[in-house]
Design a protein around this motif. Structure first.
Motif, short mmCIF file in Angstrom:
data_model
loop_
_atom_site.label_atom_id
_atom_site.label_comp_id
_atom_site.label_asym_id
_atom_site.label_seq_id
_atom_site.Cartn_x
_atom_site.Cartn_y
_atom_site.Cartn_z
N GLU A 76 30.08 35.30 50.05
CA GLU A 76 30.23 36.13 51.24
C GLU A 76 31.54 35.79 51.96
OE1 GLU A 76 26.99 37.41 54.39
OE2 GLU A 76 27.67 35.35 54.77
N GLY A 77 32.35 36.81 52.22
CA GLY A 77 33.60 36.63 52.95
C GLY A 77 34.77 36.17 52.11
N ASP A 78 34.58 35.96 50.81
CA ASP A 78 35.66 35.47 49.94
C ASP A 78 36.51 36.64 49.45
OD1 ASP A 78 36.58 32.96 48.34
OD2 ASP A 78 36.45 34.55 46.83
N ALA A 79 37.81 36.42 49.33
CA ALA A 79 38.73 37.46 48.88
C ALA A 79 38.42 37.94 47.46
CB ALA A 79 40.16 36.94 48.95
N HIS A 80 37.76 37.12 46.66
CA HIS A 80 37.46 37.49 45.28
C HIS A 80 36.06 38.08 45.10
CE1 HIS A 80 41.14 35.87 43.59
NE2 HIS A 80 41.02 34.91 44.49
N ALA A 81 35.32 38.27 46.19
CA ALA A 81 33.97 38.83 46.10
C ALA A 81 34.04 40.31 45.72
CB ALA A 81 33.24 38.66 47.43
N GLY A 82 33.11 40.73 44.90
CA GLY A 82 33.02 42.13 44.51
C GLY A 82 32.58 42.28 43.07
N GLN A 83 32.11 43.47 42.74
CA GLN A 83 31.64 43.74 41.38
C GLN A 83 32.78 43.97 40.40
OE1 GLN A 83 28.67 46.81 41.41
NE2 GLN A 83 27.27 45.61 42.64
N THR A 84 33.94 44.39 40.92
CA THR A 84 35.11 44.59 40.05
C THR A 84 36.17 43.55 40.39
OG1 THR A 84 36.03 46.21 41.59
CG2 THR A 84 34.69 47.07 39.75
N VAL A 85 37.11 43.36 39.48
CA VAL A 85 38.14 42.32 39.62
C VAL A 85 38.89 42.43 40.94
CG1 VAL A 85 38.46 41.94 37.16
CG2 VAL A 85 39.85 43.65 38.34
N LYS A 86 39.29 41.27 41.45
CA LYS A 86 40.06 41.20 42.69
C LYS A 86 41.39 40.49 42.50
CE LYS A 86 36.70 43.15 44.73
NZ LYS A 86 36.75 44.59 44.72
N HIS A 87 41.49 39.68 41.44
CA HIS A 87 42.72 38.93 41.19
C HIS A 87 43.83 39.94 40.87
CE1 HIS A 87 45.49 36.02 39.38
NE2 HIS A 87 44.83 35.13 40.10
N ARG A 88 44.98 39.78 41.52
CA ARG A 88 46.06 40.77 41.43
C ARG A 88 46.45 41.10 39.99
NH1 ARG A 88 49.88 37.96 45.79
NH2 ARG A 88 49.38 36.30 44.33
N SER A 89 46.59 40.08 39.14
CA SER A 89 47.02 40.35 37.77
C SER A 89 45.97 41.16 37.01
CB SER A 89 47.31 39.04 37.03
OG SER A 89 46.13 38.28 36.86
N ARG A 90 44.71 40.94 37.30
CA ARG A 90 43.63 41.68 36.62
C ARG A 90 43.55 43.11 37.14
NH1 ARG A 90 41.06 37.46 33.45
NH2 ARG A 90 42.50 35.80 33.96
N VAL A 91 43.76 43.28 38.44
CA VAL A 91 43.71 44.62 39.04
C VAL A 91 44.81 45.50 38.46
CG1 VAL A 91 44.03 45.90 41.21
CG2 VAL A 91 42.56 43.87 41.16
N ARG A 92 46.00 44.91 38.24
CA ARG A 92 47.11 45.68 37.66
C ARG A 92 46.76 46.20 36.27
NH1 ARG A 92 50.49 41.84 40.22
NH2 ARG A 92 50.55 40.58 38.34
N ILE A 93 46.01 45.42 35.51
CA ILE A 93 45.64 45.82 34.14
C ILE A 93 44.57 46.91 34.18
CG2 ILE A 93 44.55 45.03 32.00
CD1 ILE A 93 45.88 42.28 32.60
N ASP A 94 43.50 46.67 34.94
CA ASP A 94 42.40 47.63 35.04
C ASP A 94 41.54 47.26 36.25
OD1 ASP A 94 40.18 49.27 34.86
OD2 ASP A 94 39.55 48.54 32.89
N PRO A 95 41.69 47.98 37.36
CA PRO A 95 40.96 47.63 38.57
C PRO A 95 39.45 47.85 38.47
CG PRO A 95 42.13 49.70 38.87
CD PRO A 95 42.55 49.15 37.54
N ASN A 96 38.99 48.49 37.41
CA ASN A 96 37.56 48.78 37.26
C ASN A 96 36.83 47.81 36.37
OD1 ASN A 96 37.64 51.17 38.91
ND2 ASN A 96 38.76 52.12 37.23
#
Length: 161
Positions: free
Chosen positions: A14-34
Protein backbone atom coordinates in the motif's frame (compact mmCIF):
# COMPACT_ATOMS: atom_id res chain seq x y z
CA UNK A 1 12.12 2.27 7.51
CA UNK A 2 8.61 1.70 8.89
CA UNK A 3 7.36 -0.41 11.78
CA UNK A 4 4.62 -1.93 9.60
CA UNK A 5 3.34 -2.10 6.04
CA UNK A 6 0.08 -3.27 4.52
CA UNK A 7 0.24 -5.80 1.68
CA UNK A 8 -2.69 -5.71 -0.72
CA UNK A 9 -3.66 -8.86 -2.64
CA UNK A 10 -2.74 -8.69 -6.35
CA UNK A 11 -1.38 -5.13 -5.90
CA UNK A 12 1.63 -5.02 -3.61
CA UNK A 13 2.58 -2.66 -0.80
CA UNK A 14 0.00 0.00 0.00
CA UNK A 15 1.35 3.40 -1.04
CA UNK A 16 4.41 2.00 -2.84
CA UNK A 17 5.38 3.37 -6.27
CA UNK A 18 5.62 -0.20 -7.62
CA UNK A 19 2.15 -1.30 -6.44
CA UNK A 20 -0.27 -2.42 -9.12
CA UNK A 21 -1.33 -5.35 -11.26
CA UNK A 22 0.76 -4.20 -14.23
CA UNK A 23 4.45 -3.24 -14.33
CA UNK A 24 5.54 0.06 -12.83
CA UNK A 25 9.32 -0.05 -13.34
CA UNK A 26 10.17 2.47 -16.09
CA UNK A 27 12.20 0.06 -18.23
CA UNK A 28 9.41 -2.54 -18.15
CA UNK A 29 6.69 0.02 -18.91
CA UNK A 30 8.61 1.14 -22.03
CA UNK A 31 8.62 -2.45 -23.31
CA UNK A 32 4.97 -3.26 -22.53
CA UNK A 33 2.95 -1.32 -19.94
CA UNK A 34 0.32 -4.09 -19.81
CA UNK A 35 2.58 -6.93 -18.70
CA UNK A 36 1.82 -8.38 -15.25
CA UNK A 37 3.67 -6.87 -12.31
CA UNK A 38 5.88 -9.65 -10.94
CA UNK A 39 7.78 -7.09 -8.83
CA UNK A 40 5.14 -5.98 -6.32
CA UNK A 41 7.24 -6.74 -3.24
CA UNK A 42 11.04 -6.56 -2.86
CA UNK A 43 12.69 -8.60 -0.08
CA UNK A 44 16.33 -8.47 1.05
CA UNK A 45 18.01 -10.37 3.86
CA UNK A 46 19.97 -8.63 6.60
CA UNK A 47 22.81 -10.90 5.53
CA UNK A 48 23.29 -8.70 2.45
CA UNK A 49 23.42 -5.60 4.63
CA UNK A 50 26.10 -7.28 6.76
CA UNK A 51 28.15 -8.28 3.68
CA UNK A 52 27.92 -4.73 2.34
CA UNK A 53 29.02 -3.35 5.72
CA UNK A 54 32.08 -5.63 5.60
CA UNK A 55 32.83 -4.15 2.17
CA UNK A 56 32.64 -0.62 3.60
CA UNK A 57 29.07 0.34 2.66
CA UNK A 58 26.75 1.71 5.33
CA UNK A 59 23.44 0.31 4.05
CA UNK A 60 20.40 0.12 6.28
CA UNK A 61 17.03 -1.61 5.82
CA UNK A 62 15.00 0.08 3.05
CA UNK A 63 18.06 1.91 1.60
CA UNK A 64 18.03 -0.38 -1.44
CA UNK A 65 14.30 -0.01 -1.99
CA UNK A 66 13.31 -3.24 -0.30
CA UNK A 67 9.86 -3.42 1.23
CA UNK A 68 10.70 -6.26 3.61
CA UNK A 69 13.97 -7.13 5.29
CA UNK A 70 14.35 -10.75 6.44
CA UNK A 71 16.83 -12.46 8.73
CA UNK A 72 18.09 -16.05 8.69
CA UNK A 73 16.29 -16.99 5.46
CA UNK A 74 18.33 -17.73 2.31
CA UNK A 75 15.94 -15.97 -0.06
CA UNK A 76 18.09 -16.56 -3.15
CA UNK A 77 18.02 -20.34 -2.63
CA UNK A 78 14.22 -20.54 -2.71
CA UNK A 79 12.48 -21.58 -5.95
CA UNK A 80 9.95 -19.67 -8.03
CA UNK A 81 6.49 -20.08 -6.51
CA UNK A 82 7.66 -20.29 -2.91
CA UNK A 83 5.05 -18.76 -0.63
CA UNK A 84 6.11 -16.73 2.38
CA UNK A 85 3.53 -16.20 5.10
CA UNK A 86 4.38 -12.95 6.84
CA UNK A 87 2.74 -12.33 10.19
CA UNK A 88 -0.77 -13.62 10.69
CA UNK A 89 -2.27 -13.33 7.20
CA UNK A 90 -0.08 -11.81 4.46
CA UNK A 91 1.33 -14.16 1.81
CA UNK A 92 3.91 -13.26 -0.84
CA UNK A 93 4.73 -15.65 -3.69
CA UNK A 94 8.28 -15.36 -5.02
CA UNK A 95 8.57 -14.61 -8.73
CA UNK A 96 12.28 -13.98 -9.27
CA UNK A 97 15.44 -12.06 -8.55
CA UNK A 98 15.82 -8.32 -8.44
CA UNK A 99 17.96 -7.14 -11.30
CA UNK A 100 19.93 -4.20 -9.90
CA UNK A 101 20.34 -1.24 -12.24
CA UNK A 102 22.41 1.90 -12.48
CA UNK A 103 20.28 3.68 -9.88
CA UNK A 104 21.98 1.58 -7.22
CA UNK A 105 25.36 2.86 -8.45
CA UNK A 106 24.09 6.45 -8.32
CA UNK A 107 22.99 5.83 -4.72
CA UNK A 108 26.47 4.65 -3.66
CA UNK A 109 29.36 4.43 -6.16
CA UNK A 110 30.78 0.92 -6.20
CA UNK A 111 27.61 -0.67 -4.83
CA UNK A 112 26.52 -2.26 -8.10
CA UNK A 113 29.69 -4.37 -8.18
CA UNK A 114 28.88 -5.59 -4.66
CA UNK A 115 25.41 -6.89 -5.56
CA UNK A 116 26.46 -8.52 -8.84
CA UNK A 117 29.01 -11.28 -9.17
CA UNK A 118 30.09 -13.92 -11.68
CA UNK A 119 30.70 -17.60 -11.10
CA UNK A 120 33.83 -19.31 -12.49
CA UNK A 121 31.92 -20.17 -15.69
CA UNK A 122 30.80 -16.54 -16.16
CA UNK A 123 27.21 -16.91 -14.97
CA UNK A 124 25.87 -13.66 -13.52
CA UNK A 125 24.88 -13.88 -9.85
CA UNK A 126 22.35 -11.31 -8.63
CA UNK A 127 22.48 -10.66 -4.87
CA UNK A 128 20.16 -7.63 -4.54
CA UNK A 129 17.16 -9.52 -3.19
CA UNK A 130 14.09 -11.28 -4.51
CA UNK A 131 10.76 -10.13 -5.88
CA UNK A 132 7.25 -11.41 -5.31
CA UNK A 133 3.54 -10.81 -5.68
CA UNK A 134 0.98 -10.54 -2.92
CA UNK A 135 -1.49 -13.43 -2.94
CA UNK A 136 -3.09 -12.68 0.45
CA UNK A 137 -3.47 -9.27 2.07
CA UNK A 138 -2.32 -8.41 5.55
CA UNK A 139 -0.27 -6.17 7.78
CA UNK A 140 3.42 -7.03 8.16
CA UNK A 141 5.20 -5.73 11.25
CA UNK A 142 8.84 -5.59 12.20
CA UNK A 143 9.71 -8.83 13.98
CA UNK A 144 6.87 -10.88 12.45
CA UNK A 145 7.59 -14.54 11.85
CA UNK A 146 7.94 -15.82 8.28
CA UNK A 147 6.93 -19.34 7.32
CA UNK A 148 7.98 -20.91 4.02
CA UNK A 149 5.88 -23.16 1.78
CA UNK A 150 7.72 -24.62 -1.19
CA UNK A 151 5.90 -25.25 -4.47
CA UNK A 152 5.42 -28.72 -5.93
CA UNK A 153 8.37 -30.32 -7.68
CA UNK A 154 10.10 -29.80 -10.00
CA UNK A 155 11.44 -26.53 -8.62
CA UNK A 156 12.59 -23.70 -10.87
CA UNK A 157 15.48 -21.51 -9.76
CA UNK A 158 14.76 -17.83 -9.31
CA UNK A 159 15.86 -15.75 -12.28
CA UNK A 160 15.63 -12.03 -13.00
CA UNK A 161 12.18 -10.49 -13.29
Amino acid sequence: MRAEIRLLERLGVEGDAHAGQTVKHRSRVRIDPNQPNLRQVHLIGTELHAALARAGFDIRPADLGENITTQGLDLHALPVGTQLRLGSSAVVELTGLRNPCGQIEAFRPGLLAQVLNRTADGTLVRKAGVMGVVIASGVVRAGDAISVSLPALPHRLLDRV
